[in-house]
Design a protein around this motif. Sequence first.
Motif, short mmCIF file in Angstrom:
data_model
loop_
_atom_site.label_atom_id
_atom_site.label_comp_id
_atom_site.label_asym_id
_atom_site.label_seq_id
_atom_site.Cartn_x
_atom_site.Cartn_y
_atom_site.Cartn_z
N MET A 162 1.05 12.89 -10.19
CA MET A 162 0.26 12.27 -9.14
C MET A 162 1.20 11.67 -8.11
SD MET A 162 -2.77 9.39 -9.19
CE MET A 162 -4.05 10.66 -9.21
N GLY A 163 1.07 12.16 -6.88
CA GLY A 163 1.84 11.64 -5.77
C GLY A 163 0.94 11.48 -4.57
N ILE A 164 1.38 11.93 -3.42
CA ILE A 164 0.63 11.75 -2.18
C ILE A 164 0.16 13.10 -1.66
CG2 ILE A 164 0.74 10.97 0.22
CD1 ILE A 164 2.81 8.89 -0.71
N GLY A 165 -1.16 13.27 -1.60
CA GLY A 165 -1.74 14.44 -0.97
C GLY A 165 -2.06 14.09 0.48
N TYR A 166 -1.89 15.05 1.37
CA TYR A 166 -2.18 14.76 2.79
C TYR A 166 -2.78 15.98 3.47
CZ TYR A 166 2.39 17.02 3.67
OH TYR A 166 3.45 17.90 3.73
N ASN A 167 -3.57 15.69 4.51
CA ASN A 167 -4.21 16.73 5.31
C ASN A 167 -3.25 17.13 6.41
OD1 ASN A 167 -5.82 17.90 7.54
ND2 ASN A 167 -7.56 17.48 6.19
N THR A 168 -2.82 18.38 6.42
CA THR A 168 -1.79 18.82 7.36
C THR A 168 -2.29 18.88 8.79
OG1 THR A 168 -2.36 21.13 6.85
CG2 THR A 168 -0.56 20.14 5.59
N ARG A 169 -3.60 18.83 9.00
CA ARG A 169 -4.12 18.80 10.36
C ARG A 169 -4.13 17.38 10.93
NH1 ARG A 169 -9.33 22.75 9.23
NH2 ARG A 169 -8.16 24.72 9.08
N LEU A 170 -4.12 16.40 10.04
CA LEU A 170 -4.20 15.01 10.47
C LEU A 170 -2.87 14.27 10.37
CD1 LEU A 170 -7.57 14.10 8.69
CD2 LEU A 170 -7.23 14.81 11.07
N VAL A 171 -1.96 14.79 9.57
CA VAL A 171 -0.69 14.11 9.32
C VAL A 171 0.44 15.04 9.75
CG1 VAL A 171 0.77 12.98 7.59
CG2 VAL A 171 -1.73 12.88 7.37
N ALA A 172 1.16 14.64 10.77
CA ALA A 172 2.30 15.43 11.24
C ALA A 172 3.44 15.35 10.22
CB ALA A 172 2.78 14.91 12.59
N PRO A 173 4.33 16.34 10.19
CA PRO A 173 5.42 16.32 9.22
C PRO A 173 6.22 15.02 9.21
CG PRO A 173 5.32 18.46 10.27
CD PRO A 173 4.32 17.59 10.99
N ASP A 174 6.44 14.42 10.38
CA ASP A 174 7.22 13.19 10.43
C ASP A 174 6.38 11.95 10.11
OD1 ASP A 174 5.70 13.18 12.71
OD2 ASP A 174 7.35 12.67 14.07
N GLN A 175 5.08 12.14 9.84
CA GLN A 175 4.20 11.03 9.48
C GLN A 175 3.88 10.99 7.99
OE1 GLN A 175 0.88 12.03 12.12
NE2 GLN A 175 1.32 10.20 13.32
N VAL A 176 4.30 11.98 7.24
CA VAL A 176 3.97 12.03 5.81
C VAL A 176 4.57 10.81 5.12
CG1 VAL A 176 4.24 13.32 3.67
CG2 VAL A 176 3.89 14.54 5.83
N PRO A 177 3.76 10.02 4.41
CA PRO A 177 4.30 8.84 3.72
C PRO A 177 5.41 9.22 2.74
CG PRO A 177 1.91 8.79 3.74
CD PRO A 177 2.31 10.15 4.23
N GLN A 178 6.52 8.50 2.83
CA GLN A 178 7.65 8.75 1.94
C GLN A 178 7.70 7.77 0.78
OE1 GLN A 178 9.65 11.52 2.44
NE2 GLN A 178 8.02 11.90 3.95
N THR A 179 6.91 6.68 0.89
CA THR A 179 6.84 5.67 -0.16
C THR A 179 5.39 5.26 -0.34
OG1 THR A 179 7.07 3.77 1.33
CG2 THR A 179 9.12 4.79 0.52
#
Length: 335
Positions: free
Chosen positions: A139-156
């Motif tokens: 279990m980590g962080i899932g994200y919507n690629t249309r709403l979250v730009a590559p440089d916005q993906v949470p790293q923590t």
Amino acid sequence: MTVRAFLQSSALALACLVLVGGTSIAQSSERQASGTVTFYSSMVLDVVEPIIQEFEARHPGIKIDLLYSGSVELEQRIFAEIEAGNLRADVIWAANPALFLNLKNAGWLMPYESPEAGAIPDVLKDPDHMFIAGRVHNMGIGYNTRLVAPDQVPQTWAEFLEWGPRAALASPLHSGTNFNMLGAFVRNEDIGWEWFETAREKGVQVVRGTGDVTRGLVSGEFAVIKGIDYIMAGQASEGAPVAFAFPQDGVLSLPSPIAIGRNARNPEGAKAFLDFIISREGQQVLVDRHFLPVRTDVAPPPGLPSPSEIKALDVDFDWMAEHGSQLRERFADLY
């Protein structure tokens, strides 16, 4: 016995991955089992049903009678049956390791050392042969690629909170994986209960189950979620705009144990079914659905990080088995 989440991570359990010849299910047992096996599971149906179909094709004399339910509801049923003095399950496969420690300590499991167990790291096996991991997921962080730009993906996990009401998680009161994540977070001095208090303050949403939070991510209702690696990979393979990130401060790397009930009415059929799930053939069914295998002689799904690159949070399952009700009560007070 103190069990850590996959010995610091699924990474370490797979660190010795070497593709060597292994015992096939056809060689693993000479039992001529037959009849019906009562199978209790919280595994998602698109994982469980292919395994059942493959097993029944290989063992035409055995019928698997599946009782499927969410993690918390399944545990409630199990303990209700125990209270009534009759656990009906021949085989149990669920997401919460603490459940199996409680069942073991209460004397409701049957010891069984599968001939397939030699290819599975010791950290994924109960030393008294009461249960064994049938799968591993992160279990980590899932994200919507249309709403979250590559440089916005949470790293923590702290960055996850910055998404406020556009972030969501499934409730630990209903999801076994999220319950274990709750335990991992509150025992981590850098995360703690403060993370959940901040989540509430920022408006992070809590929905009922893993399916609900996943659907919200796919639809765009949520931008980021506490997501599960194989679910995100499966959705992405079907064209959904989702991806999975391993946060720098750690994922929950969770083994899902399998056990045979003490009063199993078909113990030989139960053993044959457990053997198949952890065999090379059974594990390949899981790998084909984006799971990490529990065996060291089955290659993991393509595209996953190398074992040394996965950092996992510690989980003390003994502590969680003892303090589960308090954890749930405090979370219910927060949300």
